[in-house]
Design a protein around this motif. Sequence first.
Motif, PDB file in Angstrom:
ATOM      1  N   UNK A  32       0.615  -1.190   0.031  1.00 39.24           N
ATOM      2  CA  UNK A  32       0.037  -0.046   0.041  1.00 39.24           C
ATOM      3  C   UNK A  32       0.977   1.119  -0.059  1.00 39.24           C
ATOM      4  N   UNK A  33       1.834   1.181   0.848  1.00 38.18           N
ATOM      5  CA  UNK A  33       2.858   2.423   0.723  1.00 38.18           C
ATOM      6  C   UNK A  33       3.481   2.475  -0.308  1.00 38.18           C
ATOM      7  N   UNK A  34       3.981   1.659  -0.987  1.00 38.57           N
ATOM      8  CA  UNK A  34       4.760   1.539  -2.280  1.00 38.57           C
ATOM      9  C   UNK A  34       3.731   2.230  -3.301  1.00 38.57           C
ATOM     10  N   UNK A  35       2.422   1.944  -3.431  1.00 36.56           N
ATOM     11  CA  UNK A  35       1.422   2.361  -4.320  1.00 36.56           C
ATOM     12  C   UNK A  35       1.414   3.885  -4.076  1.00 36.56           C
ATOM     13  N   UNK A  36       1.474   4.244  -2.886  1.00 39.20           N
ATOM     14  CA  UNK A  36       0.940   5.778  -2.550  1.00 39.20           C
ATOM     15  C   UNK A  36       2.358   6.645  -2.744  1.00 39.20           C
TER      16      UNK A  36
END
Length: 187
Positions: A53-57
């Motif tokens: 999720x962090x990588x996506x954001x």
Amino acid sequence: MSFGNIILLVIAGAGVYLIAIYNKLVSLRAGMDAAWSDIDVQLKRRYNLIPALVDTVKGYKAYEGETLEKVIAARQQGLTAGSVEEKAQAANMLSGALGKLFALSEAYPDLKANTNFLKLQDELGSIEHAIQNARRYYNAIVRDYNAKIESFPDLFVAQKFDFTRRDYFELDESEAERVRQMPKIDL
């Protein structure tokens, strides 16, 4: 039937009753441990989803780096938490940070439309639902166990064999309210 036989029957009956109490307490303790294991598995699934999720954001980090840092810090706290209370605090902290992160997606249409972000958001939603169900089940068993070890005559067996109260896995009400509120986003 002689008086001695009656006394032996009463003693044997009391012994069987005490054994039944002990076995019920052991069964409840095993149920709590299994229920806690279910919560722990769901929390680990949740923590394992956070890096994706962090990588996506990350592409939006220039705008909201602080939000991502809070999510990462909350995840780390959850991974290192030991007791039920510490895990509950970490779960509450992560819920608040994720609430802000998902509210952030409302301010960034590109992020909101990102299929990977949407997939991760849906997966996290299903994990949250599983955590909620596991939490309810665990708390029900803890309630039954705590009531049993404090009830007469079960409390004597519980004290003799060192059965102690267990903590509930609860969501902090102030944290729950904070998660529901939409954070203010200035662009």
